[in-house]
Design an enzyme around this catalytic site. Structure first.
Site, PDB file in Angstrom:
ATOM      1  CB  SER A   1      -6.865 -12.547 -10.341  1.00  0.00           C
ATOM      2  OG  SER A   1      -6.966 -11.219  -9.876  1.00  0.00           O
ATOM      3  CB  CYS A   2      -3.818 -10.838  -5.940  1.00  0.00           C
ATOM      4  SG  CYS A   2      -3.891  -9.910  -4.396  1.00  0.00           S
ATOM      5  CG  PHE A   3      -6.995  -6.985  -6.815  1.00  0.00           C
ATOM      6  CD1 PHE A   3      -7.413  -6.048  -5.880  1.00  0.00           C
ATOM      7  CD2 PHE A   3      -5.686  -6.927  -7.256  1.00  0.00           C
ATOM      8  CE1 PHE A   3      -6.547  -5.073  -5.403  1.00  0.00           C
ATOM      9  CE2 PHE A   3      -4.814  -5.958  -6.791  1.00  0.00           C
ATOM     10  CZ  PHE A   3      -5.253  -5.025  -5.857  1.00  0.00           C
TER      11      PHE A   3
END
Length: 262
Positions: free
Chosen positions: A139-141
């Site tokens: 996940s990017c976040f």
């Protein structure tokens, strides 16, 4: 004073959103004028980065159960679940002053108007260079990058950039609210998901979580003002027909060959 184009396209499908971003890059290159765009997604959509492996990253069974969309971005980075957010994109043509800077420096500069707008609206945001390696996530976040926009130590905007012979495209997600459980339901990982969710709740935030009470239009208005001040520009509003979205781009981002290529 430099002129930029401004485009607000509302909600569109995953393939259309990515196709229009790429078409903006063609248009910007042809007209030698940068473009700032705002948009949303017609359904919650998981986008993966250009280099991510689809079948190793995405739990397609859960994605289907939830009725979420899926698309591969032209930019790098990790997976993003686009839902309750404002998405922005910037296309700048080859030889524009942004391209004179390194990827990191141009990324940093394009994030500054967002930081400034947040602060104007009472959200104490900043660009972080933390080297946080607590978790390795698709996940990017949940995973740090070289430059993150944070509030109270938590990531609130995820952005990615690409460059080619046409110029530069940067786009990113500004979280209005976030459901962290949904993110990890539709992603594959070797790490215990409950642990990832627990860690991510300490690392991800949203405007609502930070007490933002204004509407989305007010946020976009402040971002536009900040771009004008930081880049010393005038904006000229245009619409999608003027961009002339390229039909081949829509087919590309709808295709199995693109979305599942690795």
């Amino acid at each position: 004073m430099e002129e930029w184009f401004l485009l607000d396209t509302g909600e569109s499908s995953p393939e259309y959103n990515m196709a229009l971003d790429e078409s903006m890059l063609y248009f910007s290159y042809k007209n030698k004028i940068p473009i700032l765009r705002f948009y949303k997604w017609s359904l919650p959509t998981l986008s993966i980065g250009y280099f991510q492996k689809a079948h190793e990253t995405v739990n397609f069974s859960e994605l289907s159960k939830k009725g979420f969309g899926f698309v591969r971005r032209p930019t790098g980075g990790r997976a993003v679940l686009h839902d309750k957010e404002i998405t922005y994109s910037v296309a700048a043509p080859f030889k524009h002053r942004l391209l004179e800077k390194s990827i990191i420096d141009s990324y940093d500069l394009l994030c500054k108007p967002i930081v400034k707008a947040f602060n104007k609206l009472g959200i104490s945001a900043y660009l972080s260079t933390d080297n946080d390696t607590e978790v390795n996530s698709p996940s990017c976040f949940a995973a740090p990058t070289l430059k993150d926009i944070k509030v109270n130590g938590k990531k609130i905007v995820g952005s990615a950039q690409m460059r080619d012979k046409r110029g530069l495209l940067q786009h990113g997600s500004i979280l209005i609210s976030v459901n962290i459980e949904d993110i990890f339901t539709v992603l594959k990982t070797n790490v215990d998901k409950n642990k990832l969710i627990s860690i991510s709740k300490r690392k991800i935030t949203s405007l609502i979580n930070e007490g933002y009470k204004e509407n989305e239009e007010k946020l976009k208005e402040e971002i536009i003002k900040a771009f004008i001040e930081i880049f010393d520009i005038n904006f000229k509003a245009i619409n999608t027909p003027q961009i002339g979205i390229i039909s081949e781009c829509v087919l590309k981002y709808s295709s199995y060959e693109w979305n599942y290529r690795i």
